[in-house]
Design a protein around this motif. Structure first.
Motif, PDB file in Angstrom:
ATOM      1  N   VAL A  17       0.858  -1.180   0.000  1.00 42.85           N
ATOM      2  CA  VAL A  17       0.000   0.000   0.000  1.00 42.85           C
ATOM      3  C   VAL A  17       0.897   1.233   0.000  1.00 42.85           C
ATOM      4  O   VAL A  17       1.672   1.440   0.928  1.00 42.85           O
ATOM      5  CB  VAL A  17      -0.928   0.012   1.242  1.00 42.85           C
ATOM      6  N   ASP A  18       0.805   2.013  -1.068  1.00 40.97           N
ATOM      7  CA  ASP A  18       1.512   3.285  -1.147  1.00 40.97           C
ATOM      8  C   ASP A  18       0.503   4.383  -0.865  1.00 40.97           C
ATOM      9  O   ASP A  18      -0.527   4.479  -1.538  1.00 40.97           O
ATOM     10  CB  ASP A  18       2.116   3.495  -2.533  1.00 40.97           C
ATOM     11  N   VAL A  19       0.789   5.184   0.124  1.00 39.85           N
ATOM     12  CA  VAL A  19      -0.120   6.246   0.551  1.00 39.85           C
ATOM     13  C   VAL A  19       0.490   7.589   0.161  1.00 39.85           C
ATOM     14  O   VAL A  19       1.661   7.842   0.435  1.00 39.85           O
ATOM     15  CB  VAL A  19      -0.313   6.201   2.091  1.00 39.85           C
ATOM     16  N   PHE A  30      -4.000   6.769   8.420  1.00 39.80           N
ATOM     17  CA  PHE A  30      -4.437   5.764   7.453  1.00 39.80           C
ATOM     18  C   PHE A  30      -3.742   4.432   7.726  1.00 39.80           C
ATOM     19  O   PHE A  30      -4.387   3.386   7.771  1.00 39.80           O
ATOM     20  CB  PHE A  30      -4.149   6.229   6.024  1.00 39.80           C
ATOM     21  N   GLN A  31      -2.437   4.486   7.936  1.00 36.98           N
ATOM     22  CA  GLN A  31      -1.682   3.264   8.212  1.00 36.98           C
ATOM     23  C   GLN A  31      -2.198   2.573   9.483  1.00 36.98           C
ATOM     24  O   GLN A  31      -2.344   1.350   9.508  1.00 36.98           O
ATOM     25  CB  GLN A  31      -0.191   3.582   8.356  1.00 36.98           C
ATOM     26  N   GLU A  32      -2.469   3.332  10.523  1.00 38.67           N
ATOM     27  CA  GLU A  32      -2.982   2.768  11.773  1.00 38.67           C
ATOM     28  C   GLU A  32      -4.326   2.071  11.561  1.00 38.67           C
ATOM     29  O   GLU A  32      -4.597   1.020  12.153  1.00 38.67           O
ATOM     30  CB  GLU A  32      -3.134   3.853  12.830  1.00 38.67           C
ATOM     31  N   THR A  42       4.476  -1.988   9.248  1.00 36.34           N
ATOM     32  CA  THR A  42       4.261  -0.545   9.191  1.00 36.34           C
ATOM     33  C   THR A  42       5.558   0.223   8.975  1.00 36.34           C
ATOM     34  O   THR A  42       6.637  -0.240   9.296  1.00 36.34           O
ATOM     35  CB  THR A  42       3.596  -0.053  10.485  1.00 36.34           C
ATOM     36  N   ALA A  43       5.402   1.421   8.439  1.00 37.50           N
ATOM     37  CA  ALA A  43       6.517   2.346   8.265  1.00 37.50           C
ATOM     38  C   ALA A  43       6.603   3.228   9.507  1.00 37.50           C
ATOM     39  O   ALA A  43       5.582   3.564  10.107  1.00 37.50           O
ATOM     40  CB  ALA A  43       6.305   3.202   7.031  1.00 37.50           C
ATOM     41  N   GLN A  44       7.797   3.597   9.891  1.00 35.17           N
ATOM     42  CA  GLN A  44       7.991   4.448  11.062  1.00 35.17           C
ATOM     43  C   GLN A  44       7.945   5.936  10.713  1.00 35.17           C
ATOM     44  O   GLN A  44       7.736   6.767  11.584  1.00 35.17           O
ATOM     45  CB  GLN A  44       9.337   4.123  11.727  1.00 35.17           C
ATOM     46  N   LEU A  57       4.082   7.237   2.054  1.00 35.00           N
ATOM     47  CA  LEU A  57       4.328   6.194   3.042  1.00 35.00           C
ATOM     48  C   LEU A  57       4.021   4.862   2.367  1.00 35.00           C
ATOM     49  O   LEU A  57       3.078   4.762   1.585  1.00 35.00           O
ATOM     50  CB  LEU A  57       3.399   6.419   4.231  1.00 35.00           C
ATOM     51  N   ARG A  58       4.808   3.840   2.632  1.00 33.47           N
ATOM     52  CA  ARG A  58       4.576   2.504   2.075  1.00 33.47           C
ATOM     53  C   ARG A  58       4.485   1.506   3.214  1.00 33.47           C
ATOM     54  O   ARG A  58       5.317   1.504   4.114  1.00 33.47           O
ATOM     55  CB  ARG A  58       5.705   2.106   1.141  1.00 33.47           C
ATOM     56  N   CYS A  59       3.450   0.672   3.175  1.00 33.87           N
ATOM     57  CA  CYS A  59       3.343  -0.418   4.152  1.00 33.87           C
ATOM     58  C   CYS A  59       2.946  -1.690   3.417  1.00 33.87           C
ATOM     59  O   CYS A  59       2.427  -1.651   2.305  1.00 33.87           O
ATOM     60  CB  CYS A  59       2.382  -0.077   5.281  1.00 33.87           C
ATOM     61  N   TYR A  60       3.227  -2.803   4.051  1.00 35.71           N
ATOM     62  CA  TYR A  60       2.966  -4.119   3.477  1.00 35.71           C
ATOM     63  C   TYR A  60       1.889  -4.794   4.319  1.00 35.71           C
ATOM     64  O   TYR A  60       2.002  -4.851   5.539  1.00 35.71           O
ATOM     65  CB  TYR A  60       4.243  -4.951   3.465  1.00 35.71           C
ATOM     66  N   VAL A  61       0.855  -5.324   3.658  1.00 38.65           N
ATOM     67  CA  VAL A  61      -0.306  -5.867   4.357  1.00 38.65           C
ATOM     68  C   VAL A  61      -0.519  -7.325   3.939  1.00 38.65           C
ATOM     69  O   VAL A  61      -0.422  -7.660   2.766  1.00 38.65           O
ATOM     70  CB  VAL A  61      -1.577  -5.043   4.027  1.00 38.65           C
ATOM     71  N   ASP A  62      -0.820  -8.160   4.922  1.00 42.94           N
ATOM     72  CA  ASP A  62      -1.145  -9.560   4.685  1.00 42.94           C
ATOM     73  C   ASP A  62      -2.645  -9.731   4.899  1.00 42.94           C
ATOM     74  O   ASP A  62      -3.115  -9.806   6.033  1.00 42.94           O
ATOM     75  CB  ASP A  62      -0.350 -10.457   5.635  1.00 42.94           C
TER      76      ASP A  62
END
Length: 69
Positions: A17-19, A30-32, A42-44, A57-62
């Motif tokens: 997910v690129d925000v 959004f990430q939370e 999560t990204a810090q 911001l980029r995060c990886y979701v399963d």
């Protein structure tokens, strides 16, 4: 903002997910929200492109690992 590039993951149900947001609090909120529902790496912090508005911001979701609220 620059275009979002494709990312390939090894298994179905894993997503990147690129925000793009106006500011840090919005991107982190959004990430939370995503992390409260699915297992998420999560990204810090966010990143900025000099001379461009907003943050990324980029995060990886399963999606296979749903978190019961």
């Amino acid at each position: 903002m620059e275009p979002i590039n494709e990312a390939h993951l090894s298994q179905p149900g894993l997503i990147v997910v690129d925000v793009a947001a106006a500011d840090d609090p919005t991107a982190m909120a959004f990430q939370e929200t995503i992390a409260a529902r699915w297992a998420t790496a999560t990204a810090q912090r966010t990143s900025r492109v000099p001379g461009q508005p907003g943050v990324r911001l980029r995060c990886y979701v399963d999606l296979r690992q749903r978190i019961d609220i």
